[in-house]
Design a protein around this motif. Structure first.
Motif, short mmCIF file in Angstrom:
data_model
loop_
_atom_site.label_atom_id
_atom_site.label_comp_id
_atom_site.label_asym_id
_atom_site.label_seq_id
_atom_site.Cartn_x
_atom_site.Cartn_y
_atom_site.Cartn_z
N ARG A 103 28.79 21.52 68.04
CA ARG A 103 27.39 21.97 68.05
C ARG A 103 26.53 20.88 67.45
NH1 ARG A 103 30.65 26.19 67.36
NH2 ARG A 103 30.34 27.99 68.74
N LYS A 104 25.42 20.61 68.09
CA LYS A 104 24.57 19.52 67.61
C LYS A 104 23.95 19.88 66.27
CE LYS A 104 19.93 20.43 69.49
NZ LYS A 104 19.28 20.48 68.16
N PRO A 105 23.58 18.88 65.50
CA PRO A 105 22.90 19.17 64.23
C PRO A 105 21.63 20.00 64.46
CG PRO A 105 23.53 16.86 64.38
CD PRO A 105 23.76 17.44 65.73
N VAL A 106 21.47 21.04 63.68
CA VAL A 106 20.30 21.90 63.83
C VAL A 106 19.01 21.14 63.55
CG1 VAL A 106 19.17 23.98 62.92
CG2 VAL A 106 21.65 23.94 63.22
N SER A 109 16.67 16.93 67.23
CA SER A 109 16.35 17.24 68.62
C SER A 109 17.51 16.79 69.51
CB SER A 109 15.07 16.50 69.03
OG SER A 109 15.30 15.09 69.00
N PHE A 110 17.46 17.17 70.79
CA PHE A 110 18.48 16.70 71.72
C PHE A 110 18.47 15.17 71.82
CE2 PHE A 110 17.93 21.08 73.34
CZ PHE A 110 19.26 21.49 73.33
N GLU A 111 17.27 14.60 71.82
CA GLU A 111 17.16 13.14 71.91
C GLU A 111 17.82 12.47 70.71
OE1 GLU A 111 13.28 14.71 73.87
OE2 GLU A 111 14.64 15.27 72.23
N GLU A 112 17.53 12.96 69.53
CA GLU A 112 18.11 12.38 68.32
C GLU A 112 19.62 12.57 68.28
OE1 GLU A 112 14.43 12.96 65.15
OE2 GLU A 112 15.72 14.66 65.64
N ALA A 113 20.08 13.76 68.63
CA ALA A 113 21.51 14.04 68.59
C ALA A 113 22.31 13.19 69.57
CB ALA A 113 21.76 15.53 68.85
N ALA A 114 21.74 12.90 70.73
CA ALA A 114 22.45 12.12 71.76
C ALA A 114 22.78 10.71 71.28
CB ALA A 114 21.62 12.07 73.04
N ILE A 281 30.30 15.58 60.97
CA ILE A 281 29.12 14.71 60.96
C ILE A 281 27.84 15.53 61.09
CG2 ILE A 281 27.92 12.93 62.29
CD1 ILE A 281 30.82 11.88 62.97
N ALA A 282 27.85 16.55 61.96
CA ALA A 282 26.68 17.41 62.13
C ALA A 282 26.32 18.10 60.82
CB ALA A 282 26.93 18.44 63.23
N GLU A 283 27.33 18.54 60.09
CA GLU A 283 27.09 19.20 58.80
C GLU A 283 26.47 18.22 57.80
OE1 GLU A 283 30.96 20.64 57.86
OE2 GLU A 283 30.80 22.41 59.18
N LEU A 284 26.94 16.97 57.82
CA LEU A 284 26.38 15.96 56.92
C LEU A 284 24.95 15.62 57.30
CD1 LEU A 284 29.51 13.66 56.62
CD2 LEU A 284 28.42 14.88 54.74
#
Length: 328
Positions: A103-106, A109-114, A281-284
């Protein structure tokens, strides 16, 4: 579904086409891709995969799951690094095994997560698996990153700054690079135009403990000899375009520990526990440890913008990463 294949007549360009949307089976999920971030691996894949769909780093929304999927459901927002043995993410919809995504970091954004998966996975492998940095006993030790114009280098800096007590040195060729690496968390910036050993002496060091280097020619390795000893350890990230040139000259008699990570068609594709690592990594990221690597957004993807993004990556035209989107 809108799809972009590598142009068989000109592999530096892409051709838009329409494919039938695939169906998720087994442990695969079908993702509606929102944003992609072309990277060095994609550049290397172009000439090997003409007429095919490539693409490595992406973020999107799950729209269908195979019957054996356990960890995700329709509607989950995810980010991931693709399996290079399958069709890539330069496509509006994309199939991928659930073990490869998280799951992407909350907070992104999608752009940042990509922009995060591939660079972060390689940086993590380089720092903790290859260089064998132990965060618990890193205080007082030094790390040198030799190339500032690489997203993996930026993530090595962020990981080291937030998860270790290393003193972080980077090399910059201009003020823009210096400011970027300081923003990522580097402690000290060395000037690329001057002797490395002379500059290190200014900080009271004769050598560094750990070195992460993006290597394009063998001279990149020779340059660091003067700042190493038998207790130093170096990891070199080498793209498939430069592998033969570097390894044909390699001298194994250099008296410090050296490891090579070859960034080509299989690298990162075979990394174990990708999904679990991306989850950590998403949690961090959501805890505020890491910044996005996004520095350029080219808007809606088409043949021209995708080719331009690849040229930006290939020619080292930007710090950080560039993204494109499938919808507003």
């Amino acid at each position: 579904m809108k799809t972009f294949i590598v142009n068989s007549k000109n592999p530096s360009s892409f051709e838009e086409t329409n494919f039938k949307c695939p169906i998720a089976k087994g442990r695969d999920v079908l993702i509606r891709v929102k944003s992609i971030a072309p990277c060095e691996v994609d550049v290397a894949l172009r000439t090997k995969r003409v007429g095919e769909v490539i693409g490595t780093d992406a973020a999107g929304i799950i729209v269908e799951t195979g019957r054996d999927v356990k960890g995700f459901r329709v509607g989950d927002e995810v980010y991931y690094h693709s399996d290079h043995s399958r069709e890539g993410c330069h496509s509006e919809f994309h199939l991928i095994n659930e073990e490869r995504l998280a799951r992407k970091p909350v907070s992104m954004s999608f752009e940042e997560a990509a922009t995060m998966p591939g660079s972060t996975l390689l940086a993590y492998e380089s720092l903790f698996d290859s260089l064998q940095v132990d965060p618990e006993v890193s205080r007082g030790k030094s790390l040198l990153i030799t190339n500032s114009r690489c997203s993996v280098s930026a993530m090595v800096v962020q990981l080291a700054a937030n998860l270790t007590n290393l003193v972080i040195f980077t090399i910059a060729s201009n003020d823009e690079e210096a400011e970027y690496m300081q923003a990522m968390g580097a402690d000290y910036i060395l000037d690329d135009s001057f002797s490395l050993d002379t500059q290190l002496k200014h900080y009271g060091l004769k050598r560094v403990d750990f070195i992460f280097s993006i290597v394009k020619e063998y001279d990149d390795i020779l340059r660091i000899r003067s700042i190493t000893d038998r207790d130093s350890r170096a990891t070199y990230l080498i793209s498939s375009q430069h592998e033969n040139e570097v390894m044909n000259h390699f001298d194994s008699r250099l008296n410090f520990e050296q490891d090579f990570i070859f960034c080509g068609e299989s690298q990162c594709s075979s990394l174990e526990n990708q999904g679990e690592r991306l989850k950590e990594i998403a949690e961090l990221i959501d805890a505020g440890a890491f910044e996005s690597l996004l520095t350029a957004n080219l808007g809606i993807i088409d043949e021209e913008s995708l080719a331009y993004a690849h040229r930006m990556v290939e020619n080292d035209q930007l710090l950080g990463k560039v993204v494109l989107n499938y919808s507003e």
